[in-house]
Scaffold this motif. Sequence first.
Motif, PDB file in Angstrom:
ATOM      1  N   ARG A   1       0.806  -1.220   0.000  1.00  0.00           N
ATOM      2  CA  ARG A   1       0.000   0.000   0.000  1.00  0.00           C
ATOM      3  C   ARG A   1       0.840   1.270   0.000  1.00  0.00           C
ATOM      4  O   ARG A   1       0.325   2.345  -0.289  1.00  0.00           O
ATOM      5  CB  ARG A   1      -0.934  -0.007   1.215  1.00  0.00           C
ATOM      6  CG  ARG A   1      -1.965  -1.111   1.150  1.00  0.00           C
ATOM      7  CD  ARG A   1      -2.724  -1.291   2.449  1.00  0.00           C
ATOM      8  NE  ARG A   1      -3.518  -0.132   2.813  1.00  0.00           N
ATOM      9  CZ  ARG A   1      -4.370  -0.103   3.839  1.00  0.00           C
ATOM     10  NH1 ARG A   1      -4.527  -1.188   4.583  1.00  0.00           N
ATOM     11  NH2 ARG A   1      -5.046   0.996   4.117  1.00  0.00           N
ATOM     12  N   ASN A   2       2.118   1.196   0.330  1.00  0.00           N
ATOM     13  CA  ASN A   2       2.955   2.393   0.379  1.00  0.00           C
ATOM     14  C   ASN A   2       4.417   1.989   0.236  1.00  0.00           C
ATOM     15  O   ASN A   2       4.746   0.798   0.100  1.00  0.00           O
ATOM     16  CB  ASN A   2       2.716   3.168   1.687  1.00  0.00           C
ATOM     17  CG  ASN A   2       2.818   2.272   2.911  1.00  0.00           C
ATOM     18  OD1 ASN A   2       3.814   1.590   3.098  1.00  0.00           O
ATOM     19  ND2 ASN A   2       1.788   2.267   3.738  1.00  0.00           N
TER      20      ASN A   2
ATOM     21  N   ARG B   1     -11.261   1.030   7.592  1.00  0.00           N
ATOM     22  CA  ARG B   1     -10.817   1.937   8.653  1.00  0.00           C
ATOM     23  C   ARG B   1     -10.882   1.258  10.020  1.00  0.00           C
ATOM     24  O   ARG B   1      -9.955   1.391  10.834  1.00  0.00           O
ATOM     25  CB  ARG B   1     -11.685   3.195   8.641  1.00  0.00           C
ATOM     26  CG  ARG B   1     -11.552   4.022   7.369  1.00  0.00           C
ATOM     27  CD  ARG B   1     -12.411   5.275   7.436  1.00  0.00           C
ATOM     28  NE  ARG B   1     -12.312   6.045   6.196  1.00  0.00           N
ATOM     29  CZ  ARG B   1     -13.235   6.093   5.279  1.00  0.00           C
ATOM     30  NH1 ARG B   1     -14.363   5.403   5.427  1.00  0.00           N
ATOM     31  NH2 ARG B   1     -13.067   6.829   4.190  1.00  0.00           N
TER      32      ARG B   1
ATOM     33  N   ASP C   1      -8.039  -1.327  10.275  1.00  0.00           N
ATOM     34  CA  ASP C   1      -6.736  -0.694  10.472  1.00  0.00           C
ATOM     35  C   ASP C   1      -6.617  -0.107  11.880  1.00  0.00           C
ATOM     36  O   ASP C   1      -5.532  -0.134  12.479  1.00  0.00           O
ATOM     37  CB  ASP C   1      -6.519   0.409   9.427  1.00  0.00           C
ATOM     38  CG  ASP C   1      -6.334  -0.159   8.027  1.00  0.00           C
ATOM     39  OD1 ASP C   1      -5.934  -1.334   7.923  1.00  0.00           O
ATOM     40  OD2 ASP C   1      -6.597   0.559   7.052  1.00  0.00           O
TER      41      ASP C   1
ATOM     42  N   GLN D   1       3.572   0.408  10.234  1.00  0.00           N
ATOM     43  CA  GLN D   1       2.797   0.016   9.054  1.00  0.00           C
ATOM     44  C   GLN D   1       1.298   0.226   9.294  1.00  0.00           C
ATOM     45  O   GLN D   1       0.592   0.758   8.424  1.00  0.00           O
ATOM     46  CB  GLN D   1       3.055  -1.461   8.721  1.00  0.00           C
ATOM     47  CG  GLN D   1       4.428  -1.760   8.170  1.00  0.00           C
ATOM     48  CD  GLN D   1       4.639  -3.256   7.975  1.00  0.00           C
ATOM     49  OE1 GLN D   1       4.988  -3.964   8.909  1.00  0.00           O
ATOM     50  NE2 GLN D   1       4.389  -3.723   6.768  1.00  0.00           N
TER      51      GLN D   1
ATOM     52  N   LEU E   1       0.349   3.912   9.135  1.00  0.00           N
ATOM     53  CA  LEU E   1       0.291   4.400   7.754  1.00  0.00           C
ATOM     54  C   LEU E   1      -0.934   3.858   7.023  1.00  0.00           C
ATOM     55  O   LEU E   1      -1.577   4.575   6.252  1.00  0.00           O
ATOM     56  CB  LEU E   1       1.573   4.012   7.012  1.00  0.00           C
ATOM     57  CG  LEU E   1       2.862   4.693   7.498  1.00  0.00           C
ATOM     58  CD1 LEU E   1       4.067   4.156   6.734  1.00  0.00           C
ATOM     59  CD2 LEU E   1       2.772   6.206   7.340  1.00  0.00           C
ATOM     60  N   HIS E   2      -1.259   2.594   7.272  1.00  0.00           N
ATOM     61  CA  HIS E   2      -2.447   2.019   6.638  1.00  0.00           C
ATOM     62  C   HIS E   2      -3.715   2.742   7.094  1.00  0.00           C
ATOM     63  O   HIS E   2      -4.626   2.987   6.293  1.00  0.00           O
ATOM     64  CB  HIS E   2      -2.545   0.531   6.972  1.00  0.00           C
ATOM     65  CG  HIS E   2      -1.498  -0.299   6.321  1.00  0.00           C
ATOM     66  ND1 HIS E   2      -1.342  -1.648   6.569  1.00  0.00           N
ATOM     67  CD2 HIS E   2      -0.523   0.024   5.419  1.00  0.00           C
ATOM     68  CE1 HIS E   2      -0.330  -2.115   5.846  1.00  0.00           C
ATOM     69  NE2 HIS E   2       0.173  -1.117   5.145  1.00  0.00           N
TER      70      HIS E   2
ATOM     71  N   LEU F   1      -3.953   5.855   8.130  1.00  0.00           N
ATOM     72  CA  LEU F   1      -3.989   7.166   7.486  1.00  0.00           C
ATOM     73  C   LEU F   1      -4.460   7.054   6.039  1.00  0.00           C
ATOM     74  O   LEU F   1      -5.253   7.872   5.557  1.00  0.00           O
ATOM     75  CB  LEU F   1      -2.610   7.821   7.546  1.00  0.00           C
ATOM     76  CG  LEU F   1      -2.145   8.317   8.920  1.00  0.00           C
ATOM     77  CD1 LEU F   1      -0.716   8.835   8.844  1.00  0.00           C
ATOM     78  CD2 LEU F   1      -3.082   9.402   9.439  1.00  0.00           C
ATOM     79  N   GLN F   2      -3.972   6.026   5.346  1.00  0.00           N
ATOM     80  CA  GLN F   2      -4.378   5.846   3.955  1.00  0.00           C
ATOM     81  C   GLN F   2      -5.868   5.523   3.845  1.00  0.00           C
ATOM     82  O   GLN F   2      -6.557   6.024   2.956  1.00  0.00           O
ATOM     83  CB  GLN F   2      -3.548   4.733   3.311  1.00  0.00           C
ATOM     84  CG  GLN F   2      -2.110   5.134   3.014  1.00  0.00           C
ATOM     85  CD  GLN F   2      -1.334   4.008   2.354  1.00  0.00           C
ATOM     86  OE1 GLN F   2      -0.901   3.074   3.019  1.00  0.00           O
ATOM     87  NE2 GLN F   2      -1.179   4.099   1.049  1.00  0.00           N
ATOM     88  N   SER F   3      -6.376   4.677   4.738  1.00  0.00           N
ATOM     89  CA  SER F   3      -7.791   4.321   4.671  1.00  0.00           C
ATOM     90  C   SER F   3      -8.682   5.497   5.051  1.00  0.00           C
ATOM     91  O   SER F   3      -9.792   5.635   4.538  1.00  0.00           O
ATOM     92  CB  SER F   3      -8.079   3.123   5.581  1.00  0.00           C
ATOM     93  OG  SER F   3      -7.779   3.433   6.939  1.00  0.00           O
TER      94      SER F   3
ATOM     95  N   ARG G   1      -8.002   8.618   4.363  1.00  0.00           N
ATOM     96  CA  ARG G   1      -7.971   9.547   3.235  1.00  0.00           C
ATOM     97  C   ARG G   1      -8.629   8.988   1.993  1.00  0.00           C
ATOM     98  O   ARG G   1      -8.953   9.741   1.063  1.00  0.00           O
ATOM     99  CB  ARG G   1      -6.517   9.907   2.909  1.00  0.00           C
ATOM    100  CG  ARG G   1      -5.810  10.687   4.013  1.00  0.00           C
ATOM    101  CD  ARG G   1      -4.345  10.869   3.667  1.00  0.00           C
ATOM    102  NE  ARG G   1      -3.640  11.634   4.682  1.00  0.00           N
ATOM    103  CZ  ARG G   1      -2.329  11.836   4.692  1.00  0.00           C
ATOM    104  NH1 ARG G   1      -1.576  11.324   3.718  1.00  0.00           N
ATOM    105  NH2 ARG G   1      -1.766  12.531   5.660  1.00  0.00           N
ATOM    106  N   ALA G   2      -8.808   7.681   1.952  1.00  0.00           N
ATOM    107  CA  ALA G   2      -9.332   7.054   0.728  1.00  0.00           C
ATOM    108  C   ALA G   2     -10.810   7.368   0.564  1.00  0.00           C
ATOM    109  O   ALA G   2     -11.556   7.504   1.534  1.00  0.00           O
ATOM    110  CB  ALA G   2      -9.113   5.543   0.774  1.00  0.00           C
TER     111      ALA G   2
END
Length: 203
Positions: A27-28, A114, A117, A177, A180-181, A183-185, A187-188
């Motif tokens: 994912r990153n 979310r 995570d 990890q 970061l996951h 944060l990504q979820s 923002r998605a």
Amino acid sequence: MSQQSSDPRALPDADALEQAEALPPERNALDRLVARGARGAAWLILLAMAISVVEVGLRYGFNNPTSWVHESVVFLVAVSFALGGPAAMAKNAHIRVKVLYDGAGPRFKGWLDRFNDLVTLGFCLTMSYAAFHMFWRASHNPLGAWQLERSGTSWNPPFPALVKGVILFALALMTLQAALHLLQSLRARPAPQATAAPAKEVR
């Protein structure tokens, strides 16, 4: 005579599906780095097997057993096992039950991601805290001075303390990890759900 046809733009493109399936699960950038490192750490298992073969030859072929192979093999396997956690998280390969997830819509799947995570981050934080205290006790004597815990055998390596240090490192990496996951979820945005176009009558 009438014939029904659907708008081809509403149907998923086969090339797009193939490209989506070909995308890596990382994912990153951190996940990609961990995945590359995991491929190198996998060689620890081969090294453990190789020195086990050497031990068998020395013991039964030359009647000259070693005092270090058994503990070294256990150490190498334990290290590879501990590093498997970050590797599985980087590749999104942890075992999960997806009965509810597969039947959900895009928006609900986003909220499930979310929640997943967030729970993962909480678990990793808790385990990292426990691992820190475990490693501290294994690396310091009761007076607080640096002193690594040893196996207590004739060879007496500091493998117990080193394994606990690797466990702490792996859990701290998984915590990063998971953060970061999350944060990504957060923002998605859920992908729009494809719907079939209304049927058109062809005469």
